[in-house]
Design a protein around this motif. Structure first.
Motif, mmCIF file in Angstrom:
data_model
loop_
_atom_site.group_PDB
_atom_site.id
_atom_site.type_symbol
_atom_site.label_atom_id
_atom_site.label_comp_id
_atom_site.label_asym_id
_atom_site.label_seq_id
_atom_site.Cartn_x
_atom_site.Cartn_y
_atom_site.Cartn_z
ATOM 1 N N PRO A 167 1.942 -1.872 -7.462
ATOM 2 C CA PRO A 167 0.511 -1.926 -7.134
ATOM 3 C C PRO A 167 0.070 -0.874 -6.123
ATOM 4 O O PRO A 167 -1.109 -0.847 -5.748
ATOM 5 N N HIS A 168 0.995 -0.023 -5.667
ATOM 6 C CA HIS A 168 0.664 1.018 -4.682
ATOM 7 C C HIS A 168 -0.024 0.395 -3.465
ATOM 8 O O HIS A 168 -1.125 0.777 -3.076
ATOM 9 N N ARG A 169 0.682 -0.544 -2.844
ATOM 10 C CA ARG A 169 0.083 -1.299 -1.737
ATOM 11 C C ARG A 169 1.021 -1.338 -0.550
ATOM 12 O O ARG A 169 2.230 -1.560 -0.698
ATOM 13 N N LEU A 170 0.471 -1.105 0.634
ATOM 14 C CA LEU A 170 1.183 -1.260 1.896
ATOM 15 C C LEU A 170 0.543 -2.417 2.648
ATOM 16 O O LEU A 170 -0.680 -2.448 2.813
ATOM 17 N N THR A 171 1.384 -3.364 3.115
ATOM 18 C CA THR A 171 0.878 -4.498 3.885
ATOM 19 C C THR A 171 1.598 -4.542 5.224
ATOM 20 O O THR A 171 2.828 -4.453 5.289
ATOM 21 N N TRP A 172 0.800 -4.678 6.260
ATOM 22 C CA TRP A 172 1.322 -4.794 7.621
ATOM 23 C C TRP A 172 1.328 -6.271 8.004
ATOM 24 O O TRP A 172 0.310 -6.953 7.903
ATOM 25 N N TYR A 173 2.510 -6.749 8.411
ATOM 26 C CA TYR A 173 2.689 -8.142 8.821
ATOM 27 C C TYR A 173 2.992 -8.190 10.309
ATOM 28 O O TYR A 173 3.662 -7.310 10.850
ATOM 29 N N VAL B 152 -1.994 2.937 -1.302
ATOM 30 C CA VAL B 152 -1.226 4.100 -0.876
ATOM 31 C C VAL B 152 -0.855 4.978 -2.071
ATOM 32 O O VAL B 152 -0.857 4.530 -3.217
ATOM 33 N N SER B 153 -0.526 6.219 -1.778
ATOM 34 C CA SER B 153 0.090 7.128 -2.747
ATOM 35 C C SER B 153 1.590 7.132 -2.484
ATOM 36 O O SER B 153 2.022 7.061 -1.330
ATOM 37 N N LEU B 154 2.379 7.261 -3.575
ATOM 38 C CA LEU B 154 3.834 7.194 -3.446
ATOM 39 C C LEU B 154 4.491 8.340 -4.207
ATOM 40 O O LEU B 154 3.814 9.210 -4.757
ATOM 41 N N GLY B 155 5.826 8.330 -4.243
ATOM 42 C CA GLY B 155 6.582 9.432 -4.813
ATOM 43 C C GLY B 155 6.410 9.596 -6.309
ATOM 44 O O GLY B 155 6.368 8.623 -7.060
ATOM 45 N N GLN B 156 6.344 10.840 -6.727
ATOM 46 C CA GLN B 156 6.192 11.173 -8.136
ATOM 47 C C GLN B 156 7.499 10.937 -8.887
ATOM 48 O O GLN B 156 8.550 10.677 -8.289
ATOM 49 N N GLN B 157 7.465 11.038 -10.202
ATOM 50 C CA GLN B 157 8.645 10.817 -11.028
ATOM 51 C C GLN B 157 9.777 11.759 -10.626
ATOM 52 O O GLN B 157 9.575 12.964 -10.474
#
Length: 309
Positions: free
Chosen positions: A185-191, A202-207
């Motif tokens: 889901p391209h999601r960052l959650t701070w707990y 968020v954006s993440l690493g390509q293939q």
């Protein structure tokens, strides 16, 4: 295709990206950029509606004393010539983290007070030394396990790897926060204290250069050199690329970064060299609230919220 992973060199110099944008290489040279030593974090009180109240750090303590029935395996003498773990790739031979996908918060960290030997297991073989600092920045490593009077920490400059420490030579630090990144889901959650405070796309690493899965931690922070980072400091993580040969030659030996970008048009996409990009406002909030040593867990997708520690 931006090269946005933080990478070292002998002088930790900036290198150019494919789009002509230089990237920060953590440095200690007179002409280079250096990780900024982290000041003692202020105590921040958040309104109840936004999340739990900040908790003060615990007083540093020695390693826990084993119970009378527990026998502490002795630590073999460490040869003086062992390597010291630094910003480059950590030595091979340390054990894999058996719980690397576990999202249970890691609530304590270890800060070496002197150079200490790191072992393969309680009573095992010493393979390297851990120093109080890397590139001049104090190092705090999350505690992953305790056994037989020994303490296992997440190893810096390695992925999904533990190092075992005998008693002595370090203090423990309370860690109140956790960052969970979900790749699908391209999601960052701070707990904080087991409760979700905020989430960001968020954006993440390509293939071929995917953001590495598993547990890692915030190693340190450094200022951005160019407007491409949105004028916001960068967190360097303890993780490194899973496939060093997949990245450009100038980025080999690099670390994964958590940072913002000059625009938000690629959020929700796989466009980085493994780094985690979020909004500038989100990065500023994390920088203000989250201390080095905080655990970061990258999973494909959560089936349930992380359990409370």
């Amino acid at each position: 295709m931006p090269f946005d992973r933080i990478s070292p060199s002998r002088r930790f110099r900036w290198i150019g990206a494919a789009v002509g944008v230089p990237l920060l290489l953590l440095a200690a040279g007179a002409t280079g950029w250096a990780l900024t030593p982290e000041p003692a974090p202020p105590t921040v009180t958040r309104p109840a509606a936004q999340g739990p109240t900040a908790q003060g750090p615990a007083s540093p303590t020695a390693a826990p004393t084993p119970t009378p029935a527990e026998s502490v395996p002795p630590a073999a003498p460490a040869p003086a010539g062992l390597p010291v773990v630094d910003y480059g790739p950590a030595p091979a031979g340390f054990p894999a983290d058996p719980d690397t996908m576990d999202t249970t918060p890691l609530t304590e960290g270890v800060h070496p007070t002197r150079r200490i030997a790191a072992y393969t297991a309680p009573g095992g073989r010493p393979l390297a030394f851990l120093a109080p600092t890397i590139s001049g920045v104090e190092v705090t490593m999350p505690i992953a396990q305790r056994r037989a009077g020994w303490t296992a920490v997440l190893l810096p400059s390695a992925n999904r790897t533990l190092a075992w420490l005998p008693p002595g030579g370090f203090t423990t630090v309370a860690l109140r926060d956790q960052i969970v990144v979900e790749r699908k889901p391209h999601r960052l959650t701070w707990y904080r204290a087991g409760r979700a405070v905020r989430s960001w796309e968020v954006s993440l690493g390509q293939q071929g250069q995917e953001t590495p899965l598993g547990r890692t931690f915030v190693l340190g922070r450094t200022p951005p050199p160019e407007e491409v980072y949105g004028g916001v400091d960068i967190f360097a993580l303890g993780a490194v690329p899973d496939d060093p040969d997949a990245v450009p030659a100038g980025l080999r030996g690099a670390h994964i970064g958590l940072h913002s970008w000059y625009h938000d048009g690629e959020l929700g996409e796989n466009t980085t060299n493994g780094c985690i990009r979020l909004t500038r406002s989100g990065q500023r909030e994390l920088l203000a609230e989250v201390r080095p040593g905080t655990s970061v867990v990258v999973v494909d997708e959560l089936s349930a919220p992380p359990p409370t520690a």
